[in-house]
Scaffold this active site. Structure first.
Site, PDB file in Angstrom:
ATOM      1  N   HIS A  99     -30.081  -3.347 -36.807  1.00  0.00           N
ATOM      2  CA  HIS A  99     -31.513  -3.624 -36.673  1.00  0.00           C
ATOM      3  C   HIS A  99     -32.194  -3.638 -38.047  1.00  0.00           C
ATOM      4  O   HIS A  99     -32.931  -4.582 -38.368  1.00  0.00           O
ATOM      5  CB  HIS A  99     -32.146  -2.557 -35.768  1.00  0.00           C
ATOM      6  CG  HIS A  99     -33.605  -2.726 -35.530  1.00  0.00           C
ATOM      7  ND1 HIS A  99     -34.128  -3.349 -34.416  1.00  0.00           N
ATOM      8  CD2 HIS A  99     -34.682  -2.369 -36.269  1.00  0.00           C
ATOM      9  CE1 HIS A  99     -35.436  -3.359 -34.471  1.00  0.00           C
ATOM     10  NE2 HIS A  99     -35.812  -2.765 -35.594  1.00  0.00           N
ATOM     11  N   GLU A 100     -31.950  -2.599 -38.829  1.00  0.00           N
ATOM     12  CA  GLU A 100     -32.605  -2.515 -40.142  1.00  0.00           C
ATOM     13  C   GLU A 100     -32.066  -3.560 -41.108  1.00  0.00           C
ATOM     14  O   GLU A 100     -32.800  -4.031 -41.992  1.00  0.00           O
ATOM     15  CB  GLU A 100     -32.472  -1.110 -40.715  1.00  0.00           C
ATOM     16  CG  GLU A 100     -33.090  -0.008 -39.859  1.00  0.00           C
ATOM     17  CD  GLU A 100     -34.544  -0.253 -39.466  1.00  0.00           C
ATOM     18  OE1 GLU A 100     -35.260  -0.972 -40.210  1.00  0.00           O
ATOM     19  OE2 GLU A 100     -34.958   0.250 -38.416  1.00  0.00           O
ATOM     20  N   HIS A 130     -34.183  -6.615 -40.732  1.00  0.00           N
ATOM     21  CA  HIS A 130     -35.416  -6.516 -41.532  1.00  0.00           C
ATOM     22  C   HIS A 130     -35.118  -6.769 -43.009  1.00  0.00           C
ATOM     23  O   HIS A 130     -35.827  -7.530 -43.690  1.00  0.00           O
ATOM     24  CB  HIS A 130     -36.015  -5.114 -41.390  1.00  0.00           C
ATOM     25  CG  HIS A 130     -36.751  -4.865 -40.120  1.00  0.00           C
ATOM     26  ND1 HIS A 130     -37.803  -5.645 -39.696  1.00  0.00           N
ATOM     27  CD2 HIS A 130     -36.591  -3.900 -39.169  1.00  0.00           C
ATOM     28  CE1 HIS A 130     -38.272  -5.166 -38.547  1.00  0.00           C
ATOM     29  NE2 HIS A 130     -37.546  -4.114 -38.209  1.00  0.00           N
ATOM     30  N   GLU A 156     -39.738  -8.381 -36.651  1.00  0.00           N
ATOM     31  CA  GLU A 156     -38.979  -7.859 -35.510  1.00  0.00           C
ATOM     32  C   GLU A 156     -38.126  -8.945 -34.860  1.00  0.00           C
ATOM     33  O   GLU A 156     -37.090  -8.645 -34.264  1.00  0.00           O
ATOM     34  CB  GLU A 156     -39.929  -7.235 -34.488  1.00  0.00           C
ATOM     35  CG  GLU A 156     -40.527  -5.919 -34.919  1.00  0.00           C
ATOM     36  CD  GLU A 156     -39.478  -4.836 -35.157  1.00  0.00           C
ATOM     37  OE1 GLU A 156     -38.449  -4.820 -34.445  1.00  0.00           O
ATOM     38  OE2 GLU A 156     -39.690  -4.006 -36.057  1.00  0.00           O
TER      39      GLU A 156
END
Length: 490
Positions: free
Chosen positions: A255-256, A259, A285
């Site tokens: 997830h990170e 980003h 997101e």
């Protein structure tokens, strides 16, 4: 130099200082000694005073009045600088400094209250931050909706009413899908065992590289609440580790990385300018959620990950790749948003959106927040909250004043649904690539079609350009129906 050139040179220094302040925040969340919290709050307040003075400097207004843009990039720079200047000049310097100081100090207070399951210890701090954010929202909004004013920090151009309408359209299909899954009679076997911290971190590092994270411009550390920090040439991520549950570490990392790759892949020509980062948190997101879910939780990628997990940890309690895929995507009414399956995740966001909107409007008081949270959670998820760290104390967002941030998570899911439709149309063999651990095609598509643009286009525009279709919740909901219908035999 022209007025435009002088403005851009000035802005580059402002953006560089903002990156320094961001690094202070990263340090506070990762390696700062606990005893440094009070000093750090003073440092953050001092930095915010400097930045606020630069952002409201009358020369910025003079340059904006005189500057002429030579091309699309110039026009976009002026648009974003003007937006920031108009907002900053409405917020008194003392208020900006007070917010920076209070939110810096609050992070440690929230963490201690969360660890001690002590809501009462956090409520005075939360009340102070809410008071300051309401004051800021009122200064920006004037006679308009104060919550809408705060939303612009995270998703420019959208309103609370638009989000409410979107969520209202999504809720019936989400609730229906959840009901069909939970009544299907099938409950995938969960992954069980002991998974050593250092092995998890080593595997998460490998997976970060598989998804395109460049360790010459980044690093992974541990934090209570995983996050990504920075832009340009220095973008860092954090993860968390539970030795009984490795998916939290691996998927927080993916997830990170989504980003971080967005920030790292913005066109180098935009470095330290208004265009040099992600255009909104919703679009941000869309990257983290598509990396984590449409790619990372796909049957293709989990088949490859199943093999790597067995290489790293030895035999697993799950018999084959299909059972592993079902475990990764197991649907259950859990307490924690960051651990939620894709079906329940947006219900977590809908809850937070309604509560924080009521707090900003004054329809809900801080003293009543825990009860309101618990009542809503039981109504939506069918289970009672057992402790505050599973309820209103689980997220860091409100402690650092991020009112208006939560709805961007679901906006990101909606955007991700649109984007992945287009990616699949352009790359019919994407599953075959992911099945052998090759994410270069999928992440490269995101880089070329969205990430490189940075702030050049408005949020909805950049998504619609890449997706070649209007933004709609339908692709996300259709994807969820198809994916979980297959897993649960619906």
């Amino acid at each position: 130099m022209t007025a435009y050139d002088e403005l851009i040179a000035y802005q580059k220094d402002t953006h560089a200082l903002a990156q320094v302040m961001g690094r202070l925040g990263w340090d506070q969340e990762t390696v700062m000694p606990r005893g440094g919290a009070e000093q750090r709050s003073e440092e953050m307040a001092a930095m915010e005073s400097v930045l606020h003075a630069r952002r409201t400097d009358p020369r910025v207004g003079d340059w904006l009045a005189s500057a002429e843009a030579a091309d699309e990039v110039g026009r976009a720079n002026l648009r974003l600088i003007r937006r920031e200047y108009d907002r900053a000049t409405k917020v008194p310097a003392d208020l900006a400094k007070a917010l920076a100081k209070a939110t810096s100090r609050a992070q440690g207070i929230w963490a201690d209250a969360r660890a001690g399951e002590d809501v009462a210890a956090f409520l005075p701090t939360l009340a102070e931050i809410l008071r300051l954010r309401r004051e800021e929202a009122a200064a920006i909004a004037g006679d308009a909706d104060p919550y809408d004013a705060l939303l612009q920090d995270y998703e420019p151009g959208i309103t609370g009413a638009e989000i409410e309408a979107l969520f209202s359209r999504m809720r019936p299909r989400l609730v229906d899908l959840r009901g069909r899954i939970l009544s299907s009679g099938f409950d995938p076997e969960p992954l069980k065992g002991h998974f050593a911290e250092q092995v998890q971190l080593a595997l998460s590092t490998e997976i970060a590289q598989v998804f395109g994270y460049n360790f010459s411009h980044g690093r992974i550390d541990k934090a209570v609440h995983p996050f990504s920090s920075g832009s340009g040439q220095d973008v860092r991520i954090t993860t968390r580790v539970d030795e009984s549950e490795p998916f939290g570490c691996l998927y927080s990392t993916i997830h990170e990385v989504g980003h971080a790759c967005y920030e790292l892949h913005v066109d180098d020509a935009y470095f330290l300018t208004a265009l040099g980062g992600g255009v909104s948190m919703g679009v941000h997101e869309s990257q983290s959620r598509s990396y984590e879910n449409q790619m990372g939780r796909s049957r293709a990628f989990t088949g490859w990950l199943f093999g790597r997990m067995r290489d790293a940890f030895g035999d697993l309690n799950l018999k084959d790749a299909d059972a592993f895929h079902a475990a990764v995507n197991r649907v259950r009414s859990g307490y924690i948003r960051t651990e939620a399956d894709e079906v329940h995740y947006n219900l977590h966001i809908l809850l937070r959106f309604d509560l924080e909107r009521a707090l900003i409007r004054g329809d809900l008081q801080v003293a009543d927040l825990e009860l309101a949270w618990n009542d809503r959670f039981e109504a939506d998820f069918g289970v009672a909250v057992d402790k505050p760290s599973h309820g209103m104390l689980q997220d860091v967002h409100w402690s650092v004043g991020l009112f208006g941030y939560f709805p961007t998570y679901t906006l990101g899911n909606v955007y991700a649904g649109c984007l992945f439709n287009a990616l699949r149309a352009d790359m019919p063999d994407v599953d075959a690539q992911m099945a052998v651990g090759n994410l270069r095609g999928a992440t490269g598509w995101m880089k070329d079609n969205l990430q490189t643009h940075g702030g050049l286009y408005e949020p909805r525009d950049v998504v619609e350009r890449a997706a070649r279709a209007p933004v709609s919740e339908a692709p996300l909901l259709d994807y969820l129906d198809a994916k979980f219908g297959a897993i649960y035999g619906l």
